[in-house]
Write a protein that holds these residues in place. Structure first.
Motif, PDB file in Angstrom:
ATOM      1  N   CYS A 250      -5.319 -36.162 -26.735  1.00 20.39           N
ATOM      2  CA  CYS A 250      -6.005 -35.291 -25.782  1.00 20.39           C
ATOM      3  C   CYS A 250      -6.491 -34.095 -26.588  1.00 20.39           C
ATOM      4  CB  CYS A 250      -5.050 -34.852 -24.674  1.00 20.39           C
ATOM      5  SG  CYS A 250      -3.720 -33.798 -25.274  1.00 20.39           S
ATOM      6  N   CYS A 312       3.229 -32.262 -22.354  1.00 19.68           N
ATOM      7  CA  CYS A 312       2.050 -31.822 -23.102  1.00 19.68           C
ATOM      8  C   CYS A 312       1.296 -30.808 -22.257  1.00 19.68           C
ATOM      9  CB  CYS A 312       1.162 -33.019 -23.405  1.00 19.68           C
ATOM     10  SG  CYS A 312      -0.328 -32.590 -24.322  1.00 19.68           S
ATOM     11  N   CYS A 314      -1.664 -30.472 -21.692  1.00 21.21           N
ATOM     12  CA  CYS A 314      -2.831 -31.009 -20.980  1.00 21.21           C
ATOM     13  C   CYS A 314      -2.478 -31.460 -19.571  1.00 21.21           C
ATOM     14  CB  CYS A 314      -3.430 -32.169 -21.763  1.00 21.21           C
ATOM     15  SG  CYS A 314      -2.470 -33.697 -21.668  1.00 21.21           S
TER      16      CYS A 314
HETATM   17 ZN   LIG Z   1      -1.933 -34.031 -23.836  1.00 20.88          ZN
END
Ligand SMILES: [Zn+2]
Length: 439
Positions: A250, A312, A314
């Motif tokens: 990502c 994470c 994201c």
């Molecule tokens: Zn991520």
């Protein structure tokens, strides 16, 4: 943007889906694929012995050799009539590895690639140029279909004729490029040769790179020529498992998110086969839990990585695999020391005065291994200054000694003299294997 709900499930829910799909898959292959049944019988394990995700460890590994032994369709779990696509990966020796897809497999593949493409920054208004070789290779069509699913306008330009690629890129205002890291670098080089500045004259802002290992040194090199603020991610897959779409980085750039509702990842000690704890580095082993045509159980990828389960930034909750440090097959043994080509690339980071291309030649001289590193100097006029060359050579040697614990030979060559690649770069030549030892 996150493409699918499955990428953000709580851990317990992901594992529940995995277990249900795993037990179904194991029962199916045991019933339908004689080669799997024979292996499981030999290991003394029955489908009903798999009750938890931990029980996966009871199952035998599958290797590339199993695919070869059952060439072409012996490991397929569906009748020929249900196949909608057949791909193959080129074998360097002998028969290729053959993989097949049902309609559902193709749909899942599109979905998985759409997820990793969106994680990499792809959007529905992108013009996406695919600079991967089409044909039997899964990379090109895999990304092609997934990017169409995202809504991008796909340009299937394939490889070769870099000047024409650049013409499309400029005239179609391409915003997203699919390529190997080394070809992305080559395209910029050719652009500059014909008077284009990739940063000003082209609109590419997202690179979805794969099919070859990308080191941080390579990412930095790409940023230097294409622009500091562009998206450069890599993704992971292999034909045997599906093609691209197994995992991808990502924009946080902290490892590749695995599509865990379709694949279960484990990391093992390549020597003992023992499963390692999260965070430990070893060989990646993947089980396909939704594939109908070719559901591989505990497939040994030979790729070296580690798994990370921390959340994470994201927003995705799926496990991540660290960007590969190499393949067990790529590891070179030099005078008893294990060396990965990626370590050499990393050690070349931030060396001023050299270009991004390099070659490694391993030979045996006077019964000792000799590693020669060929590196291009950045500017032609440097070749005239003995002092500058000598300084550069000493600097690189010192870096290698520190990184590898080895003395290497460094050969500096003129710019644009090393071989360029449009597909996977081949940077290592091991002359010891050819048996032509030069004494
Ligand atoms: Zn991520």
């Amino acid at each position: 943007m996150i493409w699918a709900r499955e990428e953000t499930l709580p851990r317990a829910e992901i594992e529940k889906i995995q277990l249900a799909r795993l037990t179904e898959t194991v029962a199916r292959v045991y019933g339908k694929v004689p080669a799997y049944r024979a292996k499981m019988d030999a290991a003394g394990v029955k489908p009903e012995d798999v009750k938890t995700l931990g029980d996966l460890q009871k199952l035998p590994f599958t290797t590339k050799q199993d695919l070869r032994d059952n060439y072409p369709f012996g490991l397929f779990a569906v009748p020929r009539k249900q196949l909608r696509r057949i791909h193959a990966s080129s074998g360097t020796t002998g028969k290729p590895t053959v993989v097949g897809y049902t309609q559902n497999d193709l749909d899942v593949w599109r979905e998985c690639v759409a997820r990793i493409a969106v994680a990499a920054g792809a959007r529905d208004d992108d013009v996406a140029q695919i600079c991967f070789g089409y044909g039997m290779f899964t990379g090109a069509l895999g990304l092609h279909n997934g990017l169409e699913k995202v809504g991008a306008a796909v340009v299937p330009s394939s490889t070769g004729n870099t000047q024409k690629q650049l013409m499309y890129m400029k005239d179609f205002e391409t915003t997203l490029l699919v390529a190997t890291p080394s070809y992305a670098m080559r395209i910029a080089e050719v652009a500059q040769e014909i008077g284009l500045d990739p940063k000003k004259d082209l609109r590419v802002h997202t690179f979805v790179l794969g099919s070859e290992l990308m080191t941080e040194a390579m990412r930095r090199g790409l940023r230097k020529v294409w622009g500091e603020d562009i998206n450069i991610t890599q993704n992971y897959g292999m034909s045997e498992l599906m093609g691209p779409g197994v995992s991808g980085e990502c924009l946080e750039l902290c490892g590749m998110h695995i599509n865990e509702d379709h694949f279960i990842a484990e990391v093992i000690d390549p020597k003992t086969g023992e499963v390692l704890a999260p965070g430990e580095k070893g060989e990646l082993v993947v089980t396909c839990i939704t594939k109908e045509a070719l559901p591989l159980i505990r497939y040994r990828t030979r790729d070296i990585t580690r798994l990370m389960y921390e959340p994470c930034a994201c927003g995705r909750t799926t496990a991540r695999m660290e960007n590969l440090s190499g393949r067990t097959d790529d590891m070179l043994k030099i005078r008893g020391v294990n060396v990965f080509p990626s370590q050499i690339e990393e050690a070349l980071i931030n060396t001023d005065g050299i270009g991004p291309n390099y070659e490694i030649v391993v030979d045996r001289k006077d019964f000792a291994d000799l590693l020669t590193l060929k590196v291009e100097v950045e500017a032609e006029n440097m070749m005239d200054s003995y002092t500058a060359l000598e300084k550069l050579e000493h600097g690189i040697k010192a870096k290698m000694r520190l990184a590898l614990g080895l003395d290497v030979r460094v050969e500096l060559v003129s710019p644009n003299t090393l071989k360029r690649f449009e597909g996977k770069a081949k940077r290592v030549t091991d002359l010891r294997k050819a048996g032509n030892e030069s004494v």
